[in-house]
Design a protein around this motif. Structure first.
Motif, PDB file in Angstrom:
ATOM      1  N   ASP A   1      52.442  39.719  43.450  1.00 36.00           N
ATOM      2  CA  ASP A   1      51.291  38.529  43.247  1.00 36.00           C
ATOM      3  C   ASP A   1      50.786  39.354  41.849  1.00 36.00           C
ATOM      4  O   ASP A   1      50.093  40.129  41.964  1.00 36.00           O
ATOM      5  CB  ASP A   1      50.547  38.297  44.302  1.00 36.00           C
ATOM      6  N   THR A   2      50.855  38.694  40.647  1.00 33.73           N
ATOM      7  CA  THR A   2      50.187  39.014  39.507  1.00 33.73           C
ATOM      8  C   THR A   2      48.989  38.109  39.136  1.00 33.73           C
ATOM      9  O   THR A   2      48.135  38.216  38.120  1.00 33.73           O
ATOM     10  CB  THR A   2      50.783  39.014  37.988  1.00 33.73           C
ATOM     11  N   GLY A   3      48.448  37.345  40.145  1.00 36.24           N
ATOM     12  CA  GLY A   3      47.265  36.268  39.983  1.00 36.24           C
ATOM     13  C   GLY A   3      46.138  36.600  39.853  1.00 36.24           C
ATOM     14  O   GLY A   3      45.686  37.849  40.471  1.00 36.24           O
ATOM     15  N   ASN A   4      45.147  35.943  39.189  1.00 39.76           N
ATOM     16  CA  ASN A   4      43.703  36.146  39.219  1.00 39.76           C
ATOM     17  C   ASN A   4      43.408  34.845  39.359  1.00 39.76           C
ATOM     18  O   ASN A   4      43.459  33.923  38.999  1.00 39.76           O
ATOM     19  CB  ASN A   4      43.173  37.007  37.891  1.00 39.76           C
ATOM     20  N   TYR A   5      41.817  34.851  40.148  1.00 43.45           N
ATOM     21  CA  TYR A   5      41.129  33.661  40.288  1.00 43.45           C
ATOM     22  C   TYR A   5      39.900  33.472  39.229  1.00 43.45           C
ATOM     23  O   TYR A   5      39.108  34.492  39.232  1.00 43.45           O
ATOM     24  CB  TYR A   5      40.342  33.789  41.812  1.00 43.45           C
ATOM     25  N   TYR A   6      40.174  32.336  38.359  1.00 47.84           N
ATOM     26  CA  TYR A   6      39.161  32.281  37.283  1.00 47.84           C
ATOM     27  C   TYR A   6      38.497  30.655  37.831  1.00 47.84           C
ATOM     28  O   TYR A   6      39.351  29.661  37.722  1.00 47.84           O
ATOM     29  CB  TYR A   6      39.686  32.181  35.963  1.00 47.84           C
ATOM     30  N   PRO A   7      37.210  30.486  38.276  1.00 50.94           N
ATOM     31  CA  PRO A   7      36.755  29.201  38.545  1.00 50.94           C
ATOM     32  C   PRO A   7      36.771  28.316  37.466  1.00 50.94           C
ATOM     33  O   PRO A   7      37.046  27.020  37.676  1.00 50.94           O
ATOM     34  CB  PRO A   7      35.280  29.565  39.106  1.00 50.94           C
ATOM     35  N   SER A   8      36.475  28.784  36.441  1.00 51.38           N
ATOM     36  CA  SER A   8      36.359  27.488  35.186  1.00 51.38           C
ATOM     37  C   SER A   8      37.846  27.054  35.042  1.00 51.38           C
ATOM     38  O   SER A   8      38.031  25.879  34.150  1.00 51.38           O
ATOM     39  CB  SER A   8      36.037  28.446  33.750  1.00 51.38           C
ATOM     40  N   ARG A   9      38.960  27.777  35.384  1.00 52.27           N
ATOM     41  CA  ARG A   9      40.190  27.172  35.067  1.00 52.27           C
ATOM     42  C   ARG A   9      40.849  26.780  36.446  1.00 52.27           C
ATOM     43  O   ARG A   9      41.586  25.600  36.302  1.00 52.27           O
ATOM     44  CB  ARG A   9      41.308  28.256  34.720  1.00 52.27           C
ATOM     45  N   ASP A  10      40.476  27.268  37.604  1.00 46.64           N
ATOM     46  CA  ASP A  10      41.397  26.923  38.943  1.00 46.64           C
ATOM     47  C   ASP A  10      40.188  26.299  39.859  1.00 46.64           C
ATOM     48  O   ASP A  10      40.900  25.611  40.868  1.00 46.64           O
ATOM     49  CB  ASP A  10      41.406  28.341  39.750  1.00 46.64           C
ATOM     50  N   GLY A  11      39.076  25.908  39.332  1.00 48.11           N
ATOM     51  CA  GLY A  11      38.153  25.035  40.095  1.00 48.11           C
ATOM     52  C   GLY A  11      37.610  25.960  41.491  1.00 48.11           C
ATOM     53  O   GLY A  11      37.981  27.176  41.539  1.00 48.11           O
ATOM     54  N   GLY A  12      36.847  25.122  42.093  1.00 46.09           N
ATOM     55  CA  GLY A  12      36.415  25.914  43.320  1.00 46.09           C
ATOM     56  C   GLY A  12      37.381  26.129  44.599  1.00 46.09           C
ATOM     57  O   GLY A  12      38.030  25.331  44.767  1.00 46.09           O
ATOM     58  N   ILE A  13      37.596  27.379  44.822  1.00 46.49           N
ATOM     59  CA  ILE A  13      38.482  27.841  45.982  1.00 46.49           C
ATOM     60  C   ILE A  13      37.674  28.196  46.963  1.00 46.49           C
ATOM     61  O   ILE A  13      37.155  29.435  46.945  1.00 46.49           O
ATOM     62  CB  ILE A  13      39.591  28.609  45.774  1.00 46.49           C
ATOM     63  N   SER A  14      37.404  27.673  48.079  1.00 44.60           N
ATOM     64  CA  SER A  14      36.296  28.034  48.985  1.00 44.60           C
ATOM     65  C   SER A  14      36.369  29.440  49.750  1.00 44.60           C
ATOM     66  O   SER A  14      35.751  30.090  50.095  1.00 44.60           O
ATOM     67  CB  SER A  14      35.881  26.866  50.277  1.00 44.60           C
ATOM     68  N   ALA A  15      37.764  29.538  50.104  1.00 47.25           N
ATOM     69  CA  ALA A  15      37.890  30.649  50.758  1.00 47.25           C
ATOM     70  C   ALA A  15      37.783  32.074  49.794  1.00 47.25           C
ATOM     71  O   ALA A  15      37.101  33.014  50.362  1.00 47.25           O
ATOM     72  CB  ALA A  15      39.512  30.863  51.098  1.00 47.25           C
ATOM     73  N   LEU A  16      37.753  31.880  48.570  1.00 45.42           N
ATOM     74  CA  LEU A  16      37.758  32.960  47.626  1.00 45.42           C
ATOM     75  C   LEU A  16      36.218  33.037  47.325  1.00 45.42           C
ATOM     76  O   LEU A  16      35.889  34.203  47.253  1.00 45.42           O
ATOM     77  CB  LEU A  16      38.567  32.742  46.309  1.00 45.42           C
ATOM     78  N   THR A  17      35.435  31.823  46.865  1.00 41.67           N
ATOM     79  CA  THR A  17      34.269  32.099  46.874  1.00 41.67           C
ATOM     80  C   THR A  17      33.328  32.582  48.110  1.00 41.67           C
ATOM     81  O   THR A  17      32.319  33.190  47.922  1.00 41.67           O
ATOM     82  CB  THR A  17      33.680  30.884  46.277  1.00 41.67           C
ATOM     83  N   GLY A  18      34.079  32.450  49.341  1.00 38.94           N
ATOM     84  CA  GLY A  18      33.510  32.785  50.557  1.00 38.94           C
ATOM     85  C   GLY A  18      33.679  34.288  50.748  1.00 38.94           C
ATOM     86  O   GLY A  18      33.174  35.040  51.611  1.00 38.94           O
ATOM     87  N   GLY A  19      34.506  35.002  49.865  1.00 36.20           N
ATOM     88  CA  GLY A  19      34.565  36.400  49.978  1.00 36.20           C
ATOM     89  C   GLY A  19      35.892  36.971  50.368  1.00 36.20           C
ATOM     90  O   GLY A  19      36.155  38.201  50.416  1.00 36.20           O
ATOM     91  N   GLN A  20      36.947  36.044  50.671  1.00 34.37           N
ATOM     92  CA  GLN A  20      38.448  36.539  51.041  1.00 34.37           C
ATOM     93  C   GLN A  20      39.067  36.973  49.485  1.00 34.37           C
ATOM     94  O   GLN A  20      38.740  36.627  48.458  1.00 34.37           O
ATOM     95  CB  GLN A  20      39.372  35.313  51.118  1.00 34.37           C
ATOM     96  N   ILE A  21      39.729  38.198  49.951  1.00 35.54           N
ATOM     97  CA  ILE A  21      40.456  38.782  48.893  1.00 35.54           C
ATOM     98  C   ILE A  21      41.486  37.875  48.159  1.00 35.54           C
ATOM     99  O   ILE A  21      42.195  37.154  49.092  1.00 35.54           O
ATOM    100  CB  ILE A  21      41.111  40.116  49.277  1.00 35.54           C
ATOM    101  N   GLU A  22      41.663  37.897  47.050  1.00 35.25           N
ATOM    102  CA  GLU A  22      42.613  36.948  46.287  1.00 35.25           C
ATOM    103  C   GLU A  22      43.954  36.935  46.557  1.00 35.25           C
ATOM    104  O   GLU A  22      44.479  35.899  46.934  1.00 35.25           O
ATOM    105  CB  GLU A  22      42.355  37.023  44.509  1.00 35.25           C
ATOM    106  N   SER A  23      44.419  38.125  46.777  1.00 38.79           N
ATOM    107  CA  SER A  23      45.934  38.357  47.024  1.00 38.79           C
ATOM    108  C   SER A  23      46.034  38.073  48.535  1.00 38.79           C
ATOM    109  O   SER A  23      47.123  37.836  49.059  1.00 38.79           O
ATOM    110  CB  SER A  23      46.524  39.752  46.451  1.00 38.79           C
ATOM    111  N   GLU A  24      45.125  38.299  49.386  1.00 36.37           N
ATOM    112  CA  GLU A  24      45.048  38.127  50.685  1.00 36.37           C
ATOM    113  C   GLU A  24      45.402  36.619  51.012  1.00 36.37           C
ATOM    114  O   GLU A  24      46.230  36.273  51.846  1.00 36.37           O
ATOM    115  CB  GLU A  24      43.948  38.597  51.585  1.00 36.37           C
ATOM    116  N   TRP A  25      44.594  35.750  50.126  1.00 37.58           N
ATOM    117  CA  TRP A  25      44.728  34.374  50.222  1.00 37.58           C
ATOM    118  C   TRP A  25      46.258  33.830  49.776  1.00 37.58           C
ATOM    119  O   TRP A  25      46.666  32.972  50.183  1.00 37.58           O
ATOM    120  CB  TRP A  25      43.673  33.804  49.260  1.00 37.58           C
ATOM    121  N   VAL A  26      46.690  34.450  48.758  1.00 38.59           N
ATOM    122  CA  VAL A  26      48.161  34.298  48.262  1.00 38.59           C
ATOM    123  C   VAL A  26      48.941  34.119  49.206  1.00 38.59           C
ATOM    124  O   VAL A  26      49.784  33.737  49.553  1.00 38.59           O
ATOM    125  CB  VAL A  26      48.263  34.909  46.804  1.00 38.59           C
ATOM    126  N   SER A  27      48.917  35.591  49.834  1.00 36.58           N
ATOM    127  CA  SER A  27      49.821  36.023  50.995  1.00 36.58           C
ATOM    128  C   SER A  27      49.686  34.932  52.107  1.00 36.58           C
ATOM    129  O   SER A  27      50.997  34.634  52.614  1.00 36.58           O
ATOM    130  CB  SER A  27      49.515  37.357  51.512  1.00 36.58           C
TER     131      SER A  27
END
Length: 234
Positions: free
Chosen positions: A89-115
């Protein structure tokens, strides 16, 4: 090695180009289908395929798409894919591009969410380097000042395979540990897009403060907003 790449943006294309030059067999896919990739694939020497075919493209599969797009991948994409196939996984979360992702704004690690969405363990790498640096700044092992890249994820044998790939691409691999440590290389952290050598990278990773993730993310997102706006207009 046979490598599948899902995503033909800057990072995906840079990886495909470098791996083909190193003698690997690369298949590449995007959301628009193989026909849209024929020119790029011909230039690189890769084979354009569907997303489903790329997921079954070999020993390593790279998912390199905007964070929000992970949710749009076919369900059960990796069903039936052997468990020893490594997913990067090479991804990154940018709210201005990806919109709100509640799990990530709530503190989940980005790649754990992807997994969790993919239903597979993933290895986090190539997310903290600009595509131009990835394409142009690789150097032979032992070169003074060689850029280092952090590698986090599970299981250890999958991480070990990716560490070797990073070295082959011309960068010093730094083993960060399991996926739970991958927050240290998320957007805005001290190691993000800085092209550090191995010693400096280890220091930057160690200096990261998990309580500051929202602050790190906001700084990175604010810096990238103009770029994302330009992309939308273009």
């Amino acid at each position: 090695m046979k490598i599948g790449i899902i995503g033909a943006g800057h990072i995906g294309a840079a990886l495909a180009r470098k791996w083909v030059k190193l003698g690997h067999e690369v298949v590449i896919a995007n959301s628009r289908g193989p026909d849209s990739l024929r020119a790029l694939a011909a230039e690189i020497g890769a084979t354009p395929v569907t997303v489903e075919q790329a997921a079954r493209g070999g020993e390593v599969v790279v998912v390199t798409i905007p964070q929000r797009a992970v949710e749009d991948l076919p369900k059960n994409l990796f069903a039936g894919v052997p468990s020893d196939v490594v997913v990067i996984d090479t991804g990154n979360y940018y709210p201005s591009r990806d919109g709100g992702i509640s799990a990530l704004t709530g503190g989940q690690i980005e790649s754990e969410w992807v997994s969790g969405l993919l239903g597979r363990p993933v290895i986090k790498v190539f997310n903290n380097i600009y595509s131009q640096s990835l394409a142009e700044k690789g150097t032979p092992k032992g070169t003074a000042g060689r850029i280092a890249l952090p590698v986090a994820g599970d299981p250890p044998e999958a991480r070990a395979k990716v560490l070797r790939l990073v070295d082959e691409l011309g960068f010093d691999p730094v083993d960060v540990g399991g996926l739970e440590e991958s927050w240290r290389q998320q957007p805005g952290t001290p190691c993000y897009t800085r092209d550090l050598d191995a010693r400096s990278l280890k220091e930057a990773l160690a200096s990261a403060d998990r309580s500051r993730i929202p602050e790190y993310r906001k700084a990175a997102d604010d810096a990238a907003k103009a770029f994302f706006e330009a992309q939308k207009k273009g």
